[in-house]
Scaffold this motif. Structure first.
Motif, PDB file in Angstrom:
ATOM      1  N   LEU A   1     -27.840  -9.706  13.522  1.00  0.00           N
ATOM      2  CA  LEU A   1     -28.822 -10.770  13.734  1.00  0.00           C
ATOM      3  C   LEU A   1     -28.788 -11.287  15.164  1.00  0.00           C
ATOM      4  N   SER A   2     -27.594 -11.377  15.725  1.00  0.00           N
ATOM      5  CA  SER A   2     -27.467 -11.847  17.107  1.00  0.00           C
ATOM      6  C   SER A   2     -28.160 -10.894  18.080  1.00  0.00           C
ATOM      7  N   VAL A   3     -28.077  -9.604  17.815  1.00  0.00           N
ATOM      8  CA  VAL A   3     -28.748  -8.620  18.668  1.00  0.00           C
ATOM      9  C   VAL A   3     -30.249  -8.639  18.406  1.00  0.00           C
ATOM     10  N   LEU A   4     -30.632  -8.592  17.115  1.00  0.00           N
ATOM     11  CA  LEU A   4     -32.055  -8.541  16.758  1.00  0.00           C
ATOM     12  C   LEU A   4     -32.819  -9.784  17.195  1.00  0.00           C
ATOM     13  N   MET A   5     -32.186 -10.921  17.092  1.00  0.00           N
ATOM     14  CA  MET A   5     -32.867 -12.192  17.345  1.00  0.00           C
ATOM     15  C   MET A   5     -32.447 -12.844  18.661  1.00  0.00           C
ATOM     16  N   LYS A   6     -31.918 -12.041  19.573  1.00  0.00           N
ATOM     17  CA  LYS A   6     -31.417 -12.584  20.841  1.00  0.00           C
ATOM     18  C   LYS A   6     -32.488 -13.401  21.570  1.00  0.00           C
ATOM     19  N   GLU A   7     -33.657 -12.821  21.687  1.00  0.00           N
ATOM     20  CA  GLU A   7     -34.739 -13.494  22.403  1.00  0.00           C
ATOM     21  C   GLU A   7     -35.143 -14.795  21.702  1.00  0.00           C
ATOM     22  N   GLN A   8     -35.253 -14.761  20.370  1.00  0.00           N
ATOM     23  CA  GLN A   8     -35.632 -15.954  19.616  1.00  0.00           C
ATOM     24  C   GLN A   8     -34.554 -17.037  19.721  1.00  0.00           C
ATOM     25  N   MET A   9     -33.292 -16.612  19.779  1.00  0.00           N
ATOM     26  CA  MET A   9     -32.193 -17.570  19.954  1.00  0.00           C
ATOM     27  C   MET A   9     -32.282 -18.226  21.328  1.00  0.00           C
ATOM     28  N   GLU A  10     -32.505 -17.405  22.353  1.00  0.00           N
ATOM     29  CA  GLU A  10     -32.603 -17.922  23.722  1.00  0.00           C
ATOM     30  C   GLU A  10     -33.804 -18.849  23.885  1.00  0.00           C
TER      31      GLU A  10
ATOM     32  N   ASN B   1     -43.026 -14.170   9.723  1.00  0.00           N
ATOM     33  CA  ASN B   1     -43.609 -14.162  11.065  1.00  0.00           C
ATOM     34  C   ASN B   1     -42.544 -13.927  12.130  1.00  0.00           C
ATOM     35  N   LEU B   2     -41.355 -14.453  11.903  1.00  0.00           N
ATOM     36  CA  LEU B   2     -40.243 -14.217  12.811  1.00  0.00           C
ATOM     37  C   LEU B   2     -39.898 -12.729  12.846  1.00  0.00           C
ATOM     38  N   LEU B   3     -39.854 -12.111  11.677  1.00  0.00           N
ATOM     39  CA  LEU B   3     -39.548 -10.680  11.605  1.00  0.00           C
ATOM     40  C   LEU B   3     -40.619  -9.843  12.298  1.00  0.00           C
ATOM     41  N   LEU B   4     -41.866 -10.254  12.138  1.00  0.00           N
ATOM     42  CA  LEU B   4     -42.960  -9.516  12.775  1.00  0.00           C
ATOM     43  C   LEU B   4     -42.928  -9.652  14.294  1.00  0.00           C
ATOM     44  N   ALA B   5     -42.311 -10.726  14.786  1.00  0.00           N
ATOM     45  CA  ALA B   5     -42.251 -10.959  16.229  1.00  0.00           C
ATOM     46  C   ALA B   5     -41.185 -10.117  16.921  1.00  0.00           C
ATOM     47  N   ILE B   6     -40.296  -9.521  16.136  1.00  0.00           N
ATOM     48  CA  ILE B   6     -39.252  -8.690  16.735  1.00  0.00           C
ATOM     49  C   ILE B   6     -39.896  -7.430  17.276  1.00  0.00           C
ATOM     50  N   GLU B   7     -39.668  -7.167  18.544  1.00  0.00           N
ATOM     51  CA  GLU B   7     -40.232  -5.982  19.169  1.00  0.00           C
ATOM     52  C   GLU B   7     -39.137  -4.935  19.287  1.00  0.00           C
ATOM     53  N   LEU B   8     -39.357  -3.792  18.655  1.00  0.00           N
ATOM     54  CA  LEU B   8     -38.365  -2.724  18.692  1.00  0.00           C
ATOM     55  C   LEU B   8     -38.029  -2.304  20.120  1.00  0.00           C
ATOM     56  N   ASP B   9     -38.990  -2.387  21.015  1.00  0.00           N
ATOM     57  CA  ASP B   9     -38.757  -1.978  22.402  1.00  0.00           C
ATOM     58  C   ASP B   9     -37.688  -2.820  23.084  1.00  0.00           C
ATOM     59  N   GLN B  10     -37.469  -4.044  22.591  1.00  0.00           N
ATOM     60  CA  GLN B  10     -36.493  -4.930  23.216  1.00  0.00           C
ATOM     61  C   GLN B  10     -35.087  -4.739  22.651  1.00  0.00           C
ATOM     62  N   LEU B  11     -34.961  -3.942  21.609  1.00  0.00           N
ATOM     63  CA  LEU B  11     -33.647  -3.694  21.024  1.00  0.00           C
ATOM     64  C   LEU B  11     -32.874  -2.712  21.893  1.00  0.00           C
ATOM     65  N   PRO B  12     -31.547  -2.757  21.806  1.00  0.00           N
ATOM     66  CA  PRO B  12     -30.771  -1.738  22.511  1.00  0.00           C
ATOM     67  C   PRO B  12     -31.236  -0.347  22.067  1.00  0.00           C
ATOM     68  N   THR B  13     -31.240   0.580  23.002  1.00  0.00           N
ATOM     69  CA  THR B  13     -31.768   1.921  22.742  1.00  0.00           C
ATOM     70  C   THR B  13     -31.151   2.567  21.509  1.00  0.00           C
TER      71      THR B  13
ATOM     72  N   VAL C   1     -43.098   0.413  10.535  1.00  0.00           N
ATOM     73  CA  VAL C   1     -43.947   1.405   9.866  1.00  0.00           C
ATOM     74  C   VAL C   1     -44.831   0.722   8.825  1.00  0.00           C
ATOM     75  N   GLU C   2     -44.309  -0.300   8.191  1.00  0.00           N
ATOM     76  CA  GLU C   2     -45.044  -1.030   7.155  1.00  0.00           C
ATOM     77  C   GLU C   2     -45.017  -2.518   7.468  1.00  0.00           C
ATOM     78  N   ASP C   3     -46.094  -3.161   7.146  1.00  0.00           N
ATOM     79  CA  ASP C   3     -46.215  -4.604   7.305  1.00  0.00           C
ATOM     80  C   ASP C   3     -45.668  -5.280   6.043  1.00  0.00           C
ATOM     81  N   PRO C   4     -44.902  -6.364   6.194  1.00  0.00           N
ATOM     82  CA  PRO C   4     -44.374  -7.042   5.006  1.00  0.00           C
ATOM     83  C   PRO C   4     -45.467  -7.477   4.025  1.00  0.00           C
ATOM     84  N   ASP C   5     -46.630  -7.866   4.546  1.00  0.00           N
ATOM     85  CA  ASP C   5     -47.730  -8.282   3.650  1.00  0.00           C
ATOM     86  C   ASP C   5     -48.166  -7.129   2.754  1.00  0.00           C
ATOM     87  N   THR C   6     -48.281  -5.940   3.332  1.00  0.00           N
ATOM     88  CA  THR C   6     -48.675  -4.762   2.557  1.00  0.00           C
ATOM     89  C   THR C   6     -47.671  -4.511   1.442  1.00  0.00           C
TER      90      THR C   6
END
Length: 176
Positions: free
Chosen positions: A41-50, A133-145, A107-112
């Motif tokens: 969570l700390s890695v995934l939500m780093k930007e949201q935490m900051e 909405n928080l989960l949808l805001a996570i951008e995979l490109d910002q995660l460690p490779t 790949v899939e939207d939580p609403d779907t």
């Protein structure tokens, strides 16, 4: 490798992996699971935490149930991630591992998945929407490779296994 797997084998992998994971997870102490979840969570939500976007979670608990892995935990945030065993969450998200992998990989939207009844959200609807909405805001490109590539490969592997397993069903129906 997965693309050349026979459809019967693909179906067996999809069937057996949750059983193996369930057994493996049952011997891992919850304290270790909580530490791993906290780190993720700390890695995934780093930007949201900051950006201090997690205030809505203070004093609120979100339960996550990975149904086919028999894994349940609750998370909250109070300037750090808090993880506990299931107790009394404000909102609960339940899904099997495949649905969660699809959401994580984008790949899939939580609403779907919710409307297909593959993702269940129970409890405080407003909090559930904020978490979604928080989960949808996570951008995979910002995660460690390594993390991004792992999630993407896992999602591709699951899709291939599902497609192969589905081929078996279509072949069986065609022969009838």
């Amino acid at each position: 490798m997965l693309s050349t797997m026979p459809s019967f084998a693909a179906k067996q992998v999809l069937k057996r992996v949750p059983t193996i994971a369930q057994h493996s997870l049952s011997v891992v102490p919850f304290a270790l699971k909580a530490k791993i979840i906290t780190e993720l969570l700390s890695v995934l939500m780093k930007e949201q935490m900051e950006d201090e976007e997690l205030g809505f979670l203070i004093g609120r608990w979100v339960a996550i149930k990975v149904t086919d892995f028999n894994l349940s935990f609750e998370v909250s945030y109070d300037n750090k991630w808090l993880v506990r065993e299931p107790f009394e969450a404000d909102v609960t998200f339940s899904a099997d591992s495949i649905a969660l992998i699809q959401v994580a990989a984008g790949v899939e939207d939580p609403d779907t998945l919710f409307f297909q009844r593959q993702l269940c959200i129970e409890g405080d609807t407003e909090l559930g929407l904020e978490v979604k909405n928080l989960l949808l805001a996570i951008e995979l490109d910002q995660l460690p490779t390594f993390m991004r590539k792992s999630v993407e490969q896992l999602a591709r592997g699951v899709a291939t296994l599902q497609r192969k397993s589905s081929e078996m069903l279509h072949q069986k129906n065609a022969s009838l």
